[in-house]
Write a protein that holds these residues in place. Structure first.
Motif, PDB file in Angstrom:
ATOM      1  N   LEU A  31      34.243 -71.322  28.085  1.00 15.50           N
ATOM      2  CA  LEU A  31      33.409 -70.425  28.881  1.00 15.50           C
ATOM      3  C   LEU A  31      33.404 -69.026  28.282  1.00 15.50           C
ATOM      4  CD1 LEU A  31      34.613 -71.649  32.377  1.00 15.50           C
ATOM      5  CD2 LEU A  31      32.445 -72.188  31.257  1.00 15.50           C
ATOM      6  N   ALA A  32      34.563 -68.608  27.792  1.00  9.67           N
ATOM      7  CA  ALA A  32      34.645 -67.316  27.112  1.00  9.67           C
ATOM      8  C   ALA A  32      33.782 -67.325  25.853  1.00  9.67           C
ATOM      9  CB  ALA A  32      36.099 -66.997  26.767  1.00  9.67           C
ATOM     10  N   ALA A  33      33.718 -68.476  25.179  1.00 10.58           N
ATOM     11  CA  ALA A  33      32.885 -68.587  23.970  1.00 10.58           C
ATOM     12  C   ALA A  33      31.412 -68.402  24.312  1.00 10.58           C
ATOM     13  CB  ALA A  33      33.108 -69.943  23.295  1.00 10.58           C
ATOM     14  N   ALA A  34      30.960 -69.023  25.392  1.00 10.42           N
ATOM     15  CA  ALA A  34      29.555 -68.874  25.794  1.00 10.42           C
ATOM     16  C   ALA A  34      29.230 -67.412  26.068  1.00 10.42           C
ATOM     17  CB  ALA A  34      29.270 -69.734  27.024  1.00 10.42           C
ATOM     18  N   ALA A  35      30.141 -66.725  26.758  1.00 14.64           N
ATOM     19  CA  ALA A  35      29.917 -65.315  27.063  1.00 14.64           C
ATOM     20  C   ALA A  35      29.920 -64.466  25.793  1.00 14.64           C
ATOM     21  CB  ALA A  35      30.989 -64.820  28.038  1.00 14.64           C
TER      22      ALA A  35
ATOM     23  N   HIS B 295      40.519 -65.932  18.757  1.00 12.61           N
ATOM     24  CA  HIS B 295      41.189 -65.121  19.784  1.00 12.61           C
ATOM     25  C   HIS B 295      40.224 -64.661  20.882  1.00 12.61           C
ATOM     26  CE1 HIS B 295      45.232 -63.809  17.737  1.00 12.61           C
ATOM     27  NE2 HIS B 295      45.139 -65.115  17.923  1.00 12.61           N
ATOM     28  N   LEU B 296      39.487 -65.606  21.446  1.00 13.82           N
ATOM     29  CA  LEU B 296      38.533 -65.261  22.499  1.00 13.82           C
ATOM     30  C   LEU B 296      39.213 -64.502  23.631  1.00 13.82           C
ATOM     31  CD1 LEU B 296      36.621 -68.617  22.470  1.00 13.82           C
ATOM     32  CD2 LEU B 296      35.534 -66.382  22.196  1.00 13.82           C
ATOM     33  N   THR B 297      38.607 -63.433  24.062  1.00 14.05           N
ATOM     34  CA  THR B 297      39.032 -62.522  25.135  1.00 14.05           C
ATOM     35  C   THR B 297      40.237 -61.655  24.753  1.00 14.05           C
ATOM     36  OG1 THR B 297      40.574 -63.949  26.406  1.00 14.05           O
ATOM     37  CG2 THR B 297      38.210 -64.169  26.884  1.00 14.05           C
ATOM     38  N   TRP B 298      40.783 -61.789  23.560  1.00 14.64           N
ATOM     39  CA  TRP B 298      41.888 -60.940  23.122  1.00 14.64           C
ATOM     40  C   TRP B 298      41.305 -59.658  22.526  1.00 14.64           C
ATOM     41  CZ3 TRP B 298      46.345 -64.142  20.479  1.00 14.64           C
ATOM     42  CH2 TRP B 298      46.621 -65.263  21.260  1.00 14.64           C
ATOM     43  N   LYS B 299      42.138 -58.661  22.326  1.00 20.17           N
ATOM     44  CA  LYS B 299      41.663 -57.394  21.760  1.00 20.17           C
ATOM     45  C   LYS B 299      41.154 -57.557  20.334  1.00 20.17           C
ATOM     46  CE  LYS B 299      44.412 -54.307  24.605  1.00 20.17           C
ATOM     47  NZ  LYS B 299      45.498 -53.302  24.662  1.00 20.17           N
TER      48      LYS B 299
ATOM     49  N   GLU C 285      39.558 -60.186  19.152  1.00 20.25           N
ATOM     50  CA  GLU C 285      38.549 -61.248  19.122  1.00 20.25           C
ATOM     51  C   GLU C 285      37.580 -61.036  17.962  1.00 20.25           C
ATOM     52  OE1 GLU C 285      36.303 -62.636  22.793  1.00 20.25           O
ATOM     53  OE2 GLU C 285      34.736 -61.479  21.790  1.00 20.25           O
ATOM     54  N   ARG C 286      37.274 -62.138  17.266  1.00 20.41           N
ATOM     55  CA  ARG C 286      36.289 -62.095  16.187  1.00 20.41           C
ATOM     56  C   ARG C 286      35.403 -63.326  16.286  1.00 20.41           C
ATOM     57  NH1 ARG C 286      39.470 -62.306  11.064  1.00 20.41           N
ATOM     58  NH2 ARG C 286      41.272 -62.766  12.334  1.00 20.41           N
ATOM     59  N   ILE C 287      34.122 -63.145  16.053  1.00 23.79           N
ATOM     60  CA  ILE C 287      33.147 -64.231  16.124  1.00 23.79           C
ATOM     61  C   ILE C 287      32.428 -64.327  14.785  1.00 23.79           C
ATOM     62  CG2 ILE C 287      31.131 -65.164  17.314  1.00 23.79           C
ATOM     63  CD1 ILE C 287      33.472 -64.838  19.212  1.00 23.79           C
ATOM     64  N   TYR C 288      32.385 -65.529  14.234  1.00 22.39           N
ATOM     65  CA  TYR C 288      31.681 -65.764  12.972  1.00 22.39           C
ATOM     66  C   TYR C 288      30.616 -66.829  13.206  1.00 22.39           C
ATOM     67  CZ  TYR C 288      35.774 -63.364  11.150  1.00 22.39           C
ATOM     68  OH  TYR C 288      36.761 -62.442  10.923  1.00 22.39           O
ATOM     69  N   ARG C 289      29.361 -66.479  12.931  1.00 22.12           N
ATOM     70  CA  ARG C 289      28.250 -67.410  13.104  1.00 22.12           C
ATOM     71  C   ARG C 289      27.797 -67.923  11.745  1.00 22.12           C
ATOM     72  NH1 ARG C 289      27.401 -63.851  17.536  1.00 22.12           N
ATOM     73  NH2 ARG C 289      26.271 -64.784  19.289  1.00 22.12           N
ATOM     74  N   GLY C 290      27.178 -69.103  11.762  1.00 21.59           N
ATOM     75  CA  GLY C 290      26.636 -69.646  10.532  1.00 21.59           C
ATOM     76  C   GLY C 290      25.988 -70.991  10.790  1.00 21.59           C
ATOM     77  N   GLU C 291      25.914 -71.781   9.733  1.00 29.08           N
ATOM     78  CA  GLU C 291      25.353 -73.128   9.832  1.00 29.08           C
ATOM     79  C   GLU C 291      26.460 -74.146   9.583  1.00 29.08           C
ATOM     80  OE1 GLU C 291      22.189 -73.194   6.947  1.00 29.08           O
ATOM     81  OE2 GLU C 291      20.798 -72.173   8.323  1.00 29.08           O
ATOM     82  N   LEU C 292      26.273 -75.328  10.117  1.00 30.22           N
ATOM     83  CA  LEU C 292      27.290 -76.373  10.023  1.00 30.22           C
ATOM     84  C   LEU C 292      27.719 -76.623   8.579  1.00 30.22           C
ATOM     85  CD1 LEU C 292      29.066 -78.574  11.199  1.00 30.22           C
ATOM     86  CD2 LEU C 292      27.052 -80.074  11.275  1.00 30.22           C
TER      87      LEU C 292
ATOM     88  N   VAL D  66      35.612 -70.677   8.146  1.00 30.23           N
ATOM     89  CA  VAL D  66      36.972 -70.719   8.683  1.00 30.23           C
ATOM     90  C   VAL D  66      37.991 -70.310   7.622  1.00 30.23           C
ATOM     91  CG1 VAL D  66      38.775 -72.280   9.552  1.00 30.23           C
ATOM     92  CG2 VAL D  66      36.460 -72.388  10.499  1.00 30.23           C
ATOM     93  N   LYS D  67      37.839 -70.838   6.414  1.00 27.71           N
ATOM     94  CA  LYS D  67      38.821 -70.557   5.354  1.00 27.71           C
ATOM     95  C   LYS D  67      38.723 -69.115   4.846  1.00 27.71           C
ATOM     96  CE  LYS D  67      39.054 -75.324   3.802  1.00 27.71           C
ATOM     97  NZ  LYS D  67      38.685 -76.262   2.736  1.00 27.71           N
ATOM     98  N   GLU D  68      37.511 -68.635   4.640  1.00 25.93           N
ATOM     99  CA  GLU D  68      37.350 -67.280   4.097  1.00 25.93           C
ATOM    100  C   GLU D  68      37.864 -66.207   5.050  1.00 25.93           C
ATOM    101  OE1 GLU D  68      33.315 -66.638   2.882  1.00 25.93           O
ATOM    102  OE2 GLU D  68      33.591 -67.730   0.988  1.00 25.93           O
ATOM    103  N   ASN D  69      37.883 -66.524   6.342  1.00 27.48           N
ATOM    104  CA  ASN D  69      38.320 -65.549   7.328  1.00 27.48           C
ATOM    105  C   ASN D  69      39.727 -65.842   7.857  1.00 27.48           C
ATOM    106  OD1 ASN D  69      35.872 -63.739   7.705  1.00 27.48           O
ATOM    107  ND2 ASN D  69      34.986 -65.785   7.857  1.00 27.48           N
ATOM    108  N   ASN D  70      40.411 -66.784   7.199  1.00 27.30           N
ATOM    109  CA  ASN D  70      41.803 -67.123   7.544  1.00 27.30           C
ATOM    110  C   ASN D  70      41.984 -67.394   9.028  1.00 27.30           C
ATOM    111  OD1 ASN D  70      42.763 -66.684   4.824  1.00 27.30           O
ATOM    112  ND2 ASN D  70      42.492 -64.501   5.228  1.00 27.30           N
ATOM    113  N   LEU D  71      41.080 -68.196   9.595  1.00 22.18           N
ATOM    114  CA  LEU D  71      41.149 -68.495  11.017  1.00 22.18           C
ATOM    115  C   LEU D  71      42.200 -69.567  11.284  1.00 22.18           C
ATOM    116  CD1 LEU D  71      37.363 -68.344  11.862  1.00 22.18           C
ATOM    117  CD2 LEU D  71      39.063 -66.523  11.872  1.00 22.18           C
TER     118      LEU D  71
END
Length: 198
Positions: A64-68, A141-145, A147-154, A161-166
């Motif tokens: 739900l946090a992801a949708a927001a 880290h959804l809802t954490w201070k 938090e980072r969101i990365y968008r792209g294509e499948l 994921v790898k380039e951003n060390n998630l």
């Protein structure tokens, strides 16, 4: 207040029962919703075994946090009406009928927990049924201070994921509902005014 991060379940139970037997009110606070990928089943079994009264208060799940955070509605009229909450197959085996590539057949909005460490496998299974250009988001880290969101294509999911060390605290969301502003609901159109009362 005591963090359970360094405690075994047995140690947690002993501590909770000690205070329960004194007649004190105990709060066992979980992150997210306790019913998804947690250890609540084992805790309830313990409470039941010892005849301890308890109440479960639902939390807000990270999906739900992801949708927001994505500012996306995960269901789109006449396009996507199902949200699947699942994870990739890591140390804990998945039931045969719940393998990721089988769930991907529906091309629903899929929220994938606990799977950043096996992202190559996740991407490969999803691409068996989703087009390579399907929108994805890696939500860290959804809802954490921090938090980072990365968008792209499948087709680029593993790279993102790898380039951003998630890490494990990353929710992977896949599906056409991400950032979709088409297929808007007609709920508030004049056709549905009879649903509302003054």
């Amino acid at each position: 207040m005591r963090s359970s991060a360094d405690m075994t379940l047995e140690e947690q139970f002993a501590l909770m029962k000690e205070f329960y037997d004194r007649g004190l009110f105990i709060v066992r606070l979980h992150t997210g919703d306790p019913c998804i990928y947690g250890a609540i089943q084992e805790q309830m079994a313990f409470f039941d075994e010892y005849g301890m009264d308890y109440h479960i208060t639902p939390g807000i799940s990270s999906f739900l946090a992801a949708a927001a955070a994505l500012q996306s509605q995960f269901t789109i009229p006449e396009k996507v009406q199902t949200i699947i909450l699942t994870r990739g197959e890591g140390r804990t085996p998945m039931p045969e009928k719940e393998k990721l590539h089988l769930l991907a057949r529906s091309q629903s909005t899929m929220c994938i927990f606990l799977s950043a460490s096996i992202v190559d496998q996740v991407q490969s299974e999803l691409m068996q049924h989703y087009p390579p250009t399907t929108p994805v988001a890696a939500c860290y880290h959804l809802t954490w201070k921090d938090e980072r969101i990365y968008r792209g294509e499948l087709q680029d999911l593993a790279k993102i994921v790898k380039e951003n060390n998630l890490t494990l605290t990353t929710m992977i969301v896949v599906g056409d509902a991400i950032d979709n502003r088409q297929g808007l609901s007609k709920l508030y159109s004049h056709q549905f005014k009879h649903l509302f009362r003054n």
